[in-house]
Scaffold this motif. Structure first.
Motif, short mmCIF file in Angstrom:
data_model
loop_
_atom_site.label_atom_id
_atom_site.label_comp_id
_atom_site.label_asym_id
_atom_site.label_seq_id
_atom_site.Cartn_x
_atom_site.Cartn_y
_atom_site.Cartn_z
N PRO A 56 -67.74 19.50 14.90
CA PRO A 56 -66.57 19.62 15.51
C PRO A 56 -66.71 20.46 16.45
CG PRO A 56 -66.53 19.43 13.23
CD PRO A 56 -67.91 19.80 13.48
N PRO A 57 -65.66 20.07 17.70
CA PRO A 57 -65.61 21.30 18.84
C PRO A 57 -64.31 22.20 18.82
CG PRO A 57 -65.00 19.00 19.41
CD PRO A 57 -65.45 18.71 18.04
N GLU A 58 -64.19 23.03 19.47
CA GLU A 58 -63.10 23.84 19.45
C GLU A 58 -61.78 23.02 19.82
OE1 GLU A 58 -61.10 27.59 18.75
OE2 GLU A 58 -62.87 26.94 18.25
N LEU A 59 -62.11 22.11 20.77
CA LEU A 59 -60.85 21.48 21.59
C LEU A 59 -61.46 20.18 22.04
CD1 LEU A 59 -57.89 22.68 23.29
CD2 LEU A 59 -59.32 20.95 24.74
N ILE A 60 -60.71 19.02 22.13
CA ILE A 60 -60.94 17.70 22.74
C ILE A 60 -60.08 17.27 23.53
CG2 ILE A 60 -61.33 15.34 22.07
CD1 ILE A 60 -62.02 16.09 19.25
N LEU A 61 -60.69 16.98 24.92
CA LEU A 61 -59.89 16.57 26.13
C LEU A 61 -60.22 15.06 26.03
CD1 LEU A 61 -60.46 18.99 29.15
CD2 LEU A 61 -58.25 18.36 28.10
N LEU A 62 -58.88 14.20 26.00
CA LEU A 62 -59.26 12.60 25.86
C LEU A 62 -58.69 11.66 26.52
CD1 LEU A 62 -60.34 10.36 23.78
CD2 LEU A 62 -58.53 11.14 22.26
#
Length: 382
Positions: free
Chosen positions: A63-69
């Motif tokens: 799991p990353p710190e944040l996801i740009l989607l």
């Protein structure tokens, strides 16, 4: 696909913490590369995925710190990917920011409904993307830290609660032992007073009675002295009986609880002048061990409080069986006390502890006089 990073980029990535990792998902190579370069230059570790399935696998694996989607992608679109990410326990708390050319309000609302924390429309400003990314990463860190602190504090409170409960159980056991030791000592002292001192006083009273009958020829002075001695011995015998009964009511062991309470109430009314009544719906009750002496001591303490504090003219003591419990009620018409701040003397505390030791319940109400309600479990019959 993402190009290989340069040597300076590798150095930046090595110095960035694991918590600064961002997953960028976009099916357009140019847009994907642009976002990767922008975030890498800002000091983030960037992972890229050109389609939804790959992004889901990558996010679940680490799991990353944040996801740009992005929204519009072939196969699994951004909305479906967001739904699956939020449904998985590994990634449900990872913040998701939609970055899409779909700028309608309904598109944004759908993204927020699925759990996204933000929605940026294309074309975008680089400064805006970086500012929002930093804001949500900081918020995510704070939220994670707060959750960890709450969990740690909850565990500390749980351990403290268990320790407190253990101390409470130990204190109750100690109180029970102290009550038992005190009752044993009272029984022993009462027996010695009755058997030793009582018999000696009785013998002395017989001797004085004989002297009273035979000292008349010796004069009135001798007779008066003999009468005075006899009266003193008689008073001492009565005091001895009262003290002995106060230490351990022999009637309780011989005739049972109801008879002992009836005698206690009668003696209280005679001694204080306060009208006191006793009623019971049975001759005996199947109380557990130490149950009878507990009820007797409760009534004894309640009547003592009435005599000392209540300024009452009437007192009632009632016993009744209710299902599998014994209901004891002691009421008076005295001045009572403020129920919000009842007196917490040793008498009331001792009453509560005695009841709790037998697994019972006690309520004390000071409105319109004092009312003490006690419920103690009865021993179930075969």
């Amino acid at each position: 696909m993402m190009t290989m990073p340069s040597a300076p980029q590798l150095a930046v990535q090595a110095s960035v913490k694991r918590a600064d990792e961002i997953l960028v998902v976009d099916d357009t190579p140019a847009s994907l590369q642009l976002l990767a370069d922008l975030l890498t230059e800002a000091g983030y570790v960037v992972r890229v995925a050109p389609e939804g399935a790959m992004a889901l696998h990558s996010a679940l694996a680490r799991p990353p710190e944040l996801i740009l989607l992005d929204v519009r992608m072939p196969g699994m679109d951004g909305y479906e990917l967001c739904r699956r990410l939020k449904a998985a326990p590994q990634t449900c708390n990872v913040p998701v920011i939609f970055l899409s050319a779909l700028r309608e309000t309904t598109d944004k609302l759908r993204g927020f409904t699925l759990g996204a924390v933000d929605y940026i429309g294309k074309p975008y400003q680089a400064e805006e993307v970086l500012a929002r990314v930093r804001t949500h990463i900081d918020l995510h860190r704070l939220k994670t830290r707060l959750a960890e602190e709450v969990e740690q504090r909850t565990e500390e409170l749980r351990l403290s609660s268990e320790e407190l409960e253990e101390k409470r159980a130990q204190l109750q056991a100690l109180m029970g032992f102290m009550h038992q030791v005190r009752e044993d000592e009272r029984t022993s002292i009462a027996r010695e007073l009755h058997d030793e001192l009582g018999q000696s006083l009785t013998a002395l009273r017989i001797e004085l009675s004989w002297l009273r009958k035979h000292c008349a020829p010796l004069g009135e002075v001798v007779l008066e002295r003999a009468d005075a001695g006899y009266a003193l011995v008689e008073q001492t015998v009565q005091s001895l009986r009262r003290i002995s009964e106060g230490l351990r009511p022999g009637m309780l062991d011989v005739l049972g609880l109801c008879a002992a309470l009836e005698h206690l109430v009668s003696q209280f009314a005679e001694r204080t002048g306060v009208s006191c009544s006793f009623s019971a719906d049975a001759d005996d009750y199947r109380l557990p061990e130490n149950g009878a002496i507990t009820v007797f001591r409760l009534v004894q303490e309640a009547l003592t409080n009435v005599a000392r504090h209540a300024e009452a003219s009437q007192v009632s003591v009632r016993l009744a069986q209710e299902k599998n419990s014994l209901h004891l009620c002691v009421s008076d018409n005295g001045r009572g006390f403020a129920s919000a701040q009842p007196r917490q003397g040793f008498g009331l505390l001792g009453m509560r502890e005695r009841v709790l030791l037998l697994g019972g319940e006690i309520t004390i109400d000071g409105k319109n006089g004092t009312h003490i309600d006690v419920r103690l479990p009865l021993v179930k019959g075969e």
